[in-house]
Scaffold this active site. Structure first.
Site, mmCIF file in Angstrom:
data_model
loop_
_atom_site.group_PDB
_atom_site.id
_atom_site.type_symbol
_atom_site.label_atom_id
_atom_site.label_comp_id
_atom_site.label_asym_id
_atom_site.label_seq_id
_atom_site.Cartn_x
_atom_site.Cartn_y
_atom_site.Cartn_z
ATOM 1 N N GLU A 76 -43.521 26.030 37.663
ATOM 2 C CA GLU A 76 -44.615 26.147 38.667
ATOM 3 C C GLU A 76 -44.362 26.344 40.112
ATOM 4 O O GLU A 76 -43.841 24.951 40.490
ATOM 5 C CB GLU A 76 -46.058 25.257 38.395
ATOM 6 C CG GLU A 76 -47.024 25.268 38.840
ATOM 7 C CD GLU A 76 -48.286 24.448 38.730
ATOM 8 O OE1 GLU A 76 -48.031 23.588 37.740
ATOM 9 O OE2 GLU A 76 -49.240 24.325 39.450
ATOM 10 N N ARG A 301 -37.235 15.418 28.078
ATOM 11 C CA ARG A 301 -37.065 15.655 29.535
ATOM 12 C C ARG A 301 -36.220 14.618 30.143
ATOM 13 O O ARG A 301 -35.953 13.488 29.645
ATOM 14 C CB ARG A 301 -38.412 15.519 30.250
ATOM 15 C CG ARG A 301 -39.378 14.433 30.576
ATOM 16 C CD ARG A 301 -40.721 14.815 30.848
ATOM 17 N NE ARG A 301 -40.795 15.042 32.168
ATOM 18 C CZ ARG A 301 -41.659 16.165 32.781
ATOM 19 N NH1 ARG A 301 -41.908 16.941 31.842
ATOM 20 N NH2 ARG A 301 -41.471 16.408 33.892
ATOM 21 N N LYS A 311 -43.073 16.026 40.380
ATOM 22 C CA LYS A 311 -43.105 16.651 41.618
ATOM 23 C C LYS A 311 -44.362 15.865 42.670
ATOM 24 O O LYS A 311 -44.220 16.290 43.844
ATOM 25 C CB LYS A 311 -43.591 17.965 41.290
ATOM 26 C CG LYS A 311 -42.334 18.703 41.031
ATOM 27 C CD LYS A 311 -42.657 20.363 40.990
ATOM 28 C CE LYS A 311 -43.337 20.591 39.496
ATOM 29 N NZ LYS A 311 -43.302 22.033 39.529
HETATM 30 P P1 ATP Z 1 -44.175 17.849 37.162
HETATM 31 O O1 ATP Z 1 -45.001 17.431 35.841
HETATM 32 O O2 ATP Z 1 -43.828 16.820 38.119
HETATM 33 O O3 ATP Z 1 -45.214 18.662 38.003
HETATM 34 P P2 ATP Z 1 -43.430 20.284 35.767
HETATM 35 O O4 ATP Z 1 -42.611 19.659 34.597
HETATM 36 O O5 ATP Z 1 -44.779 20.388 35.377
HETATM 37 O O6 ATP Z 1 -43.220 18.981 36.754
HETATM 38 P P3 ATP Z 1 -42.690 22.684 36.116
HETATM 39 O O7 ATP Z 1 -42.737 23.477 37.276
HETATM 40 O O8 ATP Z 1 -43.824 23.118 35.099
HETATM 41 O O9 ATP Z 1 -42.744 21.277 36.532
HETATM 42 O O10 ATP Z 1 -41.483 22.987 35.186
HETATM 43 C C1 ATP Z 1 -40.585 23.878 34.919
HETATM 44 C C2 ATP Z 1 -39.660 23.635 33.685
HETATM 45 O O11 ATP Z 1 -38.883 22.628 33.828
HETATM 46 C C3 ATP Z 1 -40.551 23.195 32.595
HETATM 47 O O12 ATP Z 1 -40.459 24.017 31.517
HETATM 48 C C4 ATP Z 1 -40.397 21.885 32.197
HETATM 49 O O13 ATP Z 1 -40.681 21.430 31.038
HETATM 50 C C5 ATP Z 1 -39.146 21.748 32.913
HETATM 51 N N1 ATP Z 1 -38.892 20.272 33.369
HETATM 52 C C6 ATP Z 1 -39.588 19.810 34.289
HETATM 53 N N2 ATP Z 1 -39.034 18.434 34.449
HETATM 54 C C7 ATP Z 1 -38.211 18.235 33.722
HETATM 55 C C8 ATP Z 1 -37.300 17.186 33.210
HETATM 56 N N3 ATP Z 1 -37.431 16.154 33.955
HETATM 57 N N4 ATP Z 1 -36.249 17.546 32.246
HETATM 58 C C9 ATP Z 1 -36.262 18.574 31.831
HETATM 59 N N5 ATP Z 1 -36.984 19.600 32.077
HETATM 60 C C10 ATP Z 1 -38.027 19.620 32.837
HETATM 61 MG MG MG Z 2 -45.562 22.124 34.487
#
Ligand code: ATP
Ligand code: MG
Length: 603
Positions: A76, A301, A311
């Site tokens: 995102e 994760r 984020k």
């Molecule tokens: P936040 O929850 O902090 O906003 P997010 O995981 O929702 O972060 P996205 O932009 O949706 O952020 O993440 C893009 C991709 O990266 C998703 O498929 C998510 O599963 C993966 N991802 C995000 N954080 C991690 C992590 N700590 N370890 C592994 N994969 C991750």
């Molecule tokens: Mg997300």
């Protein structure tokens, strides 16, 4: 010994760790789950695949997707990518590369409020920097808004979606809890005609924000709360960074996500564990529509010690100015790591080593640094820099003479060649390399003692000069001309070899030393009355000025990496100019991971 001669022991320790690393796929500190060999399938040797690659390999064998492999990384665009994202990127792009498939970079841009072009650009840059290529173009969830709308209409026509007038608060109340079923919305049984009419008027902008939603008609008593008539669309009169004012209804993540995968024909939709409970809903949507259905696979994760990864929290650090920006070298963002001096290779190798599994755990930051050192040791040119200079005057060296000494650029890489460094009457050594009254195990310079200056001569300390306050400000030494190149013809030995920088041609620099951003291993652990920012390390940045650097770095460019001999790995900061050089310490030379391994073994 702290001197150069300890390099070879260090190398031996490195090799030993490598051996350990290749035997055990996991050296993760336990948190949520006890890691044992049984619950990983990456322990038996390099050719064993992780559980996701095993699924992909099996699918290729059975021809499940006609041999196709199409994965995606769906960020995102509401923040910068971090090391956790790198895990997902390396997994998705890695699988595509290894199985002859493709991986889409697709922006999940369904929320107009927090998304910006700046983030889109940085994400594209970061994915490329990590070394991955994606199709002809980047994809955007917002490009599918019209198709999503048509599918919503299809569900209404099938009697599987309805327009609901409950407020957000009422919706929450109707949903029930984990232990109690929800109850049906009074609007649940609207006719198809009325729903179609209201939904098209929602789109046309007739209603205010939050006054109506479109919901899936599933089961308000379903044990899985995600299945209790989830919201598909909400009204939001907000401009979107790509579609502008075209829309005033926006799809919810749960509605949009599976559709995006379906439209692109994704074969393996890999996501993090928290979406496991959402999978039945994605399945329900795709089955109700009767459209292409990818396979979703969830993995744990990445969490790292001494840092935060959400984020929202990273944004907070930036907005509240706890750090200098998204690319502050202390941030776990890819931009921060890059500015700190991390190489893409090091991050990729880290992601490979941690592998993937189904259990939440926390990886020790020291492991990331270990992977970094492995790479930097191979690739970094060595230079000499004195961070906390102590002036040395060689009383028997000719006043204006400058000799150019040949120095090896990288002992790990003979092809890196040599360079010449100037040697002169006035030199600098590290303050730490001298002690007026040395304790037993201190082998470096002291009054009356002789040491070797790397690539140059033996010097002996004859006199210590102090200021009025008793601080040591200068050493008077003599050099032995017969020891040029580093050895004495009479065979006498010295116990230490020091790095140094000659005053002649020396460059002045600012050097920024970094430590963990947080003092606690898990700054996110909930603590009564405390916030994660209460655990910020107030000493995470130390700025040294007046550092002395050998002149070979005169034309260094931002992000160039090098090793300052004995001091660590450094890189040139983008703040650096021709008049003012600035370096960041990427990592020290000490592998704390090795220490941890040793401790664990003996306990
Ligand atoms: P936040 O929850 O902090 O906003 P997010 O995981 O929702 O972060 P996205 O932009 O949706 O952020 O993440 C893009 C991709 O990266 C998703 O498929 C998510 O599963 C993966 N991802 C995000 N954080 C991690 C992590 N700590 N370890 C592994 N994969 C991750
Ligand atoms: Mg997300």
């Amino acid at each position: 010994s702290f001197a150069l001669s300890s390099n070879s022991t260090r190398r031996k320790i490195f090799l030993k760790i490598l051996l350990i690393l290749s035997k055990y796929a996991f050296y993760i500190t336990d948190k949520d789950t006890k890691m044992t060999q049984e619950n990983t399938n990456q322990t038996a040797g390099p050719e064993r695949l992780d559980f996701i690659r095993q699924i992909v390999a099996d699918d290729c064998k059975t021809g499940k997707w006609d041999g196709r492999v199409l994965t995606r990384f769906p960020p995102e665009p509401n923040g910068y990518l971090h090391i956790g994202h790198a895990k997902s990127i390396c997994l998705n792009f890695g699988i595509a590369a290894e199985f002859g498939g493709r991986c889409n970079l697709r922006f999940d841009d369904t929320n107009p409020c927090k998304e910006e072009q700046e983030y889109v650009d940085s994400i594209i840059h970061d994915v490329r920097w990590l070394g991955w290529e994606f199709g002809e173009k980047t994809l955007f969830g917002s490009d599918y808004f019209e198709q999503m709308y048509l599918w919503a209409v299809d569900l209404i026509q099938k009697g599987k979606a309805y327009v609901c007038d409950l407020t957000a608060e009422e919706t929450r109340q109707y949903r029930g809890t984990l232990t109690q079923p929800g109850k049906d919305s009074p609007f649940r049984n609207r006719s198809v005609e009325e729903n179609l009419d209201l939904f098209s008027r929602m789109r046309a902008g007739e209603f205010g924000d939050g006054t109506r939603t479109l919901k899936a008609k599933i089961d308000m008593a379903h044990p899985n709360i995600n299945m209790r008539d989830p919201v598909m669309y909400r009204i939001l009169h907000a401009a979107h960074h790509r579609t502008g004012d075209d829309w005033c209804i926006y799809p919810m993540y749960d509605w949009a996500h599976g559709l995006e995968d379906s439209i692109e024909g994704i074969t393996h939709s890999i996501c993090t564990l928290e979406f496991e409970n959402h999978r039945p809903l994605y399945d329900w949507f795709l089955d109700a529509l009767g459209i292409y259905h990818p396979q979703q696979i969830e993995f744990a994760r990445l969490n790292l010690t001494y840092t935060v990864m959400s984020k929202r929290k990273l944004l907070r650090l930036v907005q509240d100015k706890f750090v200098r920006g998204w690319d502050d070298p202390r941030m776990p963002t890819l931009g921060g790591l890059r500015r700190r001096g991390y190489s893409p290779e090091a991050i990729r190798s880290f992601c490979k080593i941690i592998s993937v599994n189904k259990f939440n755990s926390t990886v020790d930051f020291a492991l990331l640094e270990h992977c970094l050192r492995e790479d930097l040791n191979r690739t970094s040119p060595r230079v000499m820099a004195v961070l906390r200079p102590l002036k040395v005057v060689l009383t028997n060296y000719p006043d204006d003479q400058v000799e150019w000494m040949e120095a090896v650029n990288n002992p790990e890489d003979p092809a890196a060649g040599t360079r010449n460094v100037p040697f002169s009457k006035v030199l600098y050594i590290e303050q730490d390399d001298f002690m007026e009254e040395p304790p037993k195990k201190f082998f470096r310079l002291a009054p009356g003692r002789e040491v070797r200056l790397r690539y140059a001569y033996f010097i002996r300390c004859d006199e210590v000069i102090k200021d009025a306050d008793g601080n040591i400000v200068e050493l008077r030494c003599t050099y032995d001309p017969a020891t040029r190149g580093g050895d004495a013809p009479d065979g006498r030995k010295v116990k230490a070899t020091l790095h140094w920088v000659a005053d002649a041609h020396a460059l002045d620099a600012e050097v920024r030393l970094y430590d963990h951003l947080f003092t606690k291993e898990d700054p996110e652990a909930v603590e009564e009355g405390k916030d994660f920012t209460d655990h910020l390390n107030t000493d995470s940045l130390q700025t040294l000025t007046g550092c002395k650097i050998e002149p070979s770095l005169k034309d260094t460019a931002p992000l160039d990496r090098c090793q300052f001999e004995r001091m660590g790995y450094f890189c040139t900061d983008p703040d650096s100019t021709a008049n003012k050089l600035v370096f960041n310490r990427t990592a020290t030379l000490k592998d704390t991971w090795a220490k941890i391994q040793k401790k664990e073994k003996s306990s």
